[in-house]
Scaffold this motif. Sequence first.
Motif, PDB file in Angstrom:
ATOM      1  N   PHE A 190       0.830  -1.202   0.000  1.00 62.93           N
ATOM      2  CA  PHE A 190       0.000   0.000   0.000  1.00 62.93           C
ATOM      3  C   PHE A 190       0.867   1.256   0.000  1.00 62.93           C
ATOM      4  O   PHE A 190       0.660   2.187  -0.799  1.00 62.93           O
ATOM      5  CB  PHE A 190      -0.920   0.006   1.219  1.00 62.93           C
ATOM      6  N   LEU A 191       1.848   1.308   0.878  1.00 67.18           N
ATOM      7  CA  LEU A 191       2.674   2.508   1.023  1.00 67.18           C
ATOM      8  C   LEU A 191       3.512   2.763  -0.219  1.00 67.18           C
ATOM      9  O   LEU A 191       3.618   3.897  -0.690  1.00 67.18           O
ATOM     10  CB  LEU A 191       3.554   2.376   2.263  1.00 67.18           C
ATOM     11  N   ARG A 192       4.106   1.720  -0.778  1.00 63.44           N
ATOM     12  CA  ARG A 192       4.932   1.902  -1.972  1.00 63.44           C
ATOM     13  C   ARG A 192       4.084   2.248  -3.191  1.00 63.44           C
ATOM     14  O   ARG A 192       4.523   2.980  -4.081  1.00 63.44           O
ATOM     15  CB  ARG A 192       5.766   0.651  -2.231  1.00 63.44           C
ATOM     16  N   THR A 193       2.860   1.722  -3.217  1.00 69.20           N
ATOM     17  CA  THR A 193       1.946   2.078  -4.312  1.00 69.20           C
ATOM     18  C   THR A 193       1.614   3.562  -4.265  1.00 69.20           C
ATOM     19  O   THR A 193       1.361   4.177  -5.301  1.00 69.20           O
ATOM     20  CB  THR A 193       0.649   1.252  -4.213  1.00 69.20           C
ATOM     21  N   HIS A 194       1.645   4.134  -3.075  1.00 73.50           N
ATOM     22  CA  HIS A 194       1.187   5.507  -2.892  1.00 73.50           C
ATOM     23  C   HIS A 194       2.298   6.435  -2.401  1.00 73.50           C
ATOM     24  O   HIS A 194       2.184   7.098  -1.365  1.00 73.50           O
ATOM     25  CB  HIS A 194      -0.016   5.536  -1.955  1.00 73.50           C
ATOM     26  N   GLY A 195       3.382   6.458  -3.145  1.00 72.47           N
ATOM     27  CA  GLY A 195       4.355   7.537  -3.032  1.00 72.47           C
ATOM     28  C   GLY A 195       5.418   7.437  -1.968  1.00 72.47           C
ATOM     29  O   GLY A 195       6.196   8.377  -1.790  1.00 72.47           O
ATOM     30  N   HIS A 196       5.507   6.312  -1.238  1.00 71.83           N
ATOM     31  CA  HIS A 196       6.534   6.195  -0.212  1.00 71.83           C
ATOM     32  C   HIS A 196       7.792   5.549  -0.804  1.00 71.83           C
ATOM     33  O   HIS A 196       7.760   4.407  -1.260  1.00 71.83           O
ATOM     34  CB  HIS A 196       6.022   5.378   0.972  1.00 71.83           C
ATOM     35  N   SER A 197       8.870   6.280  -0.752  1.00 76.04           N
ATOM     36  CA  SER A 197      10.121   5.778  -1.321  1.00 76.04           C
ATOM     37  C   SER A 197      10.896   4.913  -0.342  1.00 76.04           C
ATOM     38  O   SER A 197      11.787   4.152  -0.748  1.00 76.04           O
ATOM     39  CB  SER A 197      10.997   6.957  -1.767  1.00 76.04           C
ATOM     40  N   GLU A 198      10.593   5.004   0.922  1.00 72.08           N
ATOM     41  CA  GLU A 198      11.279   4.192   1.930  1.00 72.08           C
ATOM     42  C   GLU A 198      10.249   3.659   2.922  1.00 72.08           C
ATOM     43  O   GLU A 198       9.533   4.438   3.556  1.00 72.08           O
ATOM     44  CB  GLU A 198      12.340   5.008   2.667  1.00 72.08           C
ATOM     45  N   VAL A 199      10.192   2.337   3.034  1.00 73.32           N
ATOM     46  CA  VAL A 199       9.270   1.675   3.960  1.00 73.32           C
ATOM     47  C   VAL A 199      10.091   0.662   4.752  1.00 73.32           C
ATOM     48  O   VAL A 199      10.658  -0.278   4.188  1.00 73.32           O
ATOM     49  CB  VAL A 199       8.129   0.950   3.215  1.00 73.32           C
ATOM     50  N   ARG A 200      10.171   0.859   6.051  1.00 68.11           N
ATOM     51  CA  ARG A 200      10.988  -0.022   6.871  1.00 68.11           C
ATOM     52  C   ARG A 200      10.145  -0.692   7.950  1.00 68.11           C
ATOM     53  O   ARG A 200       9.286  -0.065   8.572  1.00 68.11           O
ATOM     54  CB  ARG A 200      12.144   0.755   7.512  1.00 68.11           C
ATOM     55  N   GLY A 201      10.411  -1.995   8.149  1.00 69.46           N
ATOM     56  CA  GLY A 201       9.667  -2.771   9.129  1.00 69.46           C
ATOM     57  C   GLY A 201      10.534  -3.828   9.773  1.00 69.46           C
ATOM     58  O   GLY A 201      11.775  -3.733   9.775  1.00 69.46           O
ATOM     59  N   PHE A 202       9.903  -4.857  10.278  1.00 69.53           N
ATOM     60  CA  PHE A 202      10.558  -5.887  11.082  1.00 69.53           C
ATOM     61  C   PHE A 202      11.846  -6.418  10.455  1.00 69.53           C
ATOM     62  O   PHE A 202      12.893  -6.470  11.117  1.00 69.53           O
ATOM     63  CB  PHE A 202       9.555  -7.030  11.293  1.00 69.53           C
ATOM     64  N   ALA A 203      11.780  -6.830   9.197  1.00 66.72           N
ATOM     65  CA  ALA A 203      12.959  -7.424   8.551  1.00 66.72           C
ATOM     66  C   ALA A 203      14.118  -6.446   8.477  1.00 66.72           C
ATOM     67  O   ALA A 203      15.285  -6.837   8.615  1.00 66.72           O
ATOM     68  CB  ALA A 203      12.590  -7.923   7.155  1.00 66.72           C
ATOM     69  N   ASP A 204      13.814  -5.173   8.261  1.00 69.25           N
ATOM     70  CA  ASP A 204      14.876  -4.161   8.163  1.00 69.25           C
ATOM     71  C   ASP A 204      15.578  -3.962   9.504  1.00 69.25           C
ATOM     72  O   ASP A 204      16.803  -3.811   9.556  1.00 69.25           O
ATOM     73  CB  ASP A 204      14.279  -2.836   7.683  1.00 69.25           C
TER      74      ASP A 204
END
Length: 518
Positions: free
Chosen positions: A288-302
């Motif tokens: 969802f976030l990458r589809t809508h303009g977010h160039s960096e999305v960080r979560g558990f794996a990161d």
Amino acid sequence: MSDRTLRATRQFGVVVGSVLVYVLIWAGLTLLTAAIGIRYLWGKISVDQMLLNLVSVETDGGGGPVVWLGILGIGVAPVLITAALALWRYSRRWKRRQPGGYRRKPHARRLARTISTVLVTGLVVAGTTAFVTTVGVSDYIKAANSDFDLSDYYVEPEITSDENKRNLVLIYLESGEATLEDDELFEKDAFAPLKDVTTPEEGWQSVEDLLQYRTGGWTIAGLTGTECGVPLKGTGADAGGTPSNDLGTDMPTYLAGLTCAGDVLEDHGYTNVFFGGANGAFAAKDTFLRTHGHSEVRGFADWRAAGEPESSFRSDWGLSDRRLMAFAEDKVDVLHAEAERTGQPFSLSLLTLDTHEPAYIMDYCPVDTEREITSVFTCSMTQVAGFVNHLKERGYLDDTAVMIVGDHLKHMAAGDPFHEELDDHPNRTIFNRIWVPGGNDVVMPRPRVDQLNLYPTILEAAGLDLEDGAAGVGVSIFTEKLPEGSAQALAPARYDDLLDALSADFYAQAWAADGAGQ
């Protein structure tokens, strides 16, 4: 027809009948255990939540124990129980057929068949009823027959000026229900640490009685509703097509047919970043976030790849709020410095995790309440308050808008400790705080609006001038006069009907992978 053929036909019918009985037993058990599991973990949910959220639970950093409970409780246990019943019945029949075996009288056989039929029928009815009630199937069917359609009220955001655009920080509080502020109802005000650093005297504002939007109630629904201005629903069916809810982690886009806050900000030069503690693949948040303009999305794996020790994680969901806010402080420093250098603003979105059920006590959280979850909430708010103080101390609030908002109300699962306080509470609302540098202090936010109105509010807080203050089906909380024909001008009952409606054609376009807008 010969006697041999009749016997073969009769025997075939008996086999088919027996198989059908065991299929019914398995189905009844599966539906019943699924309903019990959902009720225990989440309470009553919707069909859309089941299809868009529960199907994408992740084993690592996305509710891992839930996966195994589901596999064992819904996938394995009904099969084993059904197989055990079949083996038990077969062994009894085998023993009766042996020389000297006990032979039941005809009336006893008829009674046994009647009892078995009643038990199997009861199991199927109970399982079906429990499941249908738990996931709101009747509401879904009613919504499918609604005459309302979101297409008639959806507004594409029109930005008339971005001359005053500013940086934006958006903080989502997991299960951030404002009702937990009531220290007469609960052991203490769970939000006190955060309220202390976001006071009205300093210029912070809030929507009085911010409502969870109807049909919302889980994290991804809170994010999409707040940032896209429409309820989260499945694709429905377009003309000549069939319904599809294949929304697993491999989907390439998410609501690509809608223009959401991240799209608008990106179009106006923003660098959009999202930090969360959980697995981004859970409920396809990262898509969802990458589809809508977010160039960096960080979560558990990161965070795990960055070398965070296991003590920084809760085993079921992901990175602790303390470490998330530490990473956020470092990131906002970098983003702010870059914005000053280039003149292009940023948006940083954060999603907390510590308050996700079940209650989990991080080693930095003191427990000073009888109900541990109250202390967990206070501890999480303390971490967020620390980040807000960082923004203050660095002077970022001079040119950065901040919105802090709960993603949904607290779930009322069967084992929740707050049933007595919340089940019959007449006014359950969502916690929120809004900071806009030097502006909107003379305009009081409209009270008692829902999350869908936060989409245009985000754009205005970021300094973008918005035509009529409208976007999606929402209207900015700073817009005093509602636009003519707005969904927000509908009578409450009609507005509820609008949000309930499946709006199949609208969502078929919203989910279109080619991004064909409304």
